[in-house]
Design a protein around this motif. Sequence first.
Motif, mmCIF file in Angstrom:
data_model
loop_
_atom_site.group_PDB
_atom_site.id
_atom_site.type_symbol
_atom_site.label_atom_id
_atom_site.label_comp_id
_atom_site.label_asym_id
_atom_site.label_seq_id
_atom_site.Cartn_x
_atom_site.Cartn_y
_atom_site.Cartn_z
ATOM 1 N N THR A 93 -7.847 -7.269 -2.938
ATOM 2 C CA THR A 93 -7.678 -5.840 -3.208
ATOM 3 C C THR A 93 -9.028 -5.175 -2.997
ATOM 4 O O THR A 93 -10.077 -5.826 -3.132
ATOM 5 N N GLY A 149 0.816 -1.205 0.000
ATOM 6 C CA GLY A 149 0.000 0.000 0.000
ATOM 7 C C GLY A 149 0.847 1.251 0.000
ATOM 8 O O GLY A 149 1.982 1.251 -0.479
ATOM 9 N N THR A 209 -3.485 -1.449 -0.446
ATOM 10 C CA THR A 209 -3.868 -1.712 -1.826
ATOM 11 C C THR A 209 -3.956 -3.206 -2.128
ATOM 12 O O THR A 209 -4.636 -3.597 -3.076
#
Length: 151
Positions: free
Chosen positions: A140, A98, A120
């Motif tokens: 995700t 992320g 992410t």
Amino acid sequence: MTAWKDVEDAVPEFAARVRKIFAAHKHKTIATLRADGGPRISGIEAEFADGELTFGSMPGARKGADLHRDPRFALHSPSVDPPEGNPAGWAGDAKIAGRAVPAGTVGGDADGEQFRADITEVVVTGLNPEATKLVIESWTPGRGLRRVERE
């Protein structure tokens, strides 16, 4: 911004397994990007609390400078070998990628800066129950949970 609570809400069983893998040992590994774009691997401690994944950087540490310049990171759980004679009993490895968001100073006796994760991707790599295939589960925010098995 995708906080750890969002992962827990979306895929609670998967999130619980990820937390358990990360909790197996205190020290984790984080990858950041150097000024020249090359990777940097550093040891780190991370905490899941109040719906957030947080980690810190000591004053003057290169990983903190890396994260201010380019907030992308990859955090890897402690890595342990499958149990001898019982490879299917291996919990696996977990990874979280992320962007690091500055979140003030580290609390307590330690000096430094704290970051919280804008997540992410979350990945668990393990084995199937027969220990004959590698199993990669990834989540995700946009795609949700996916499972792939490989020989």
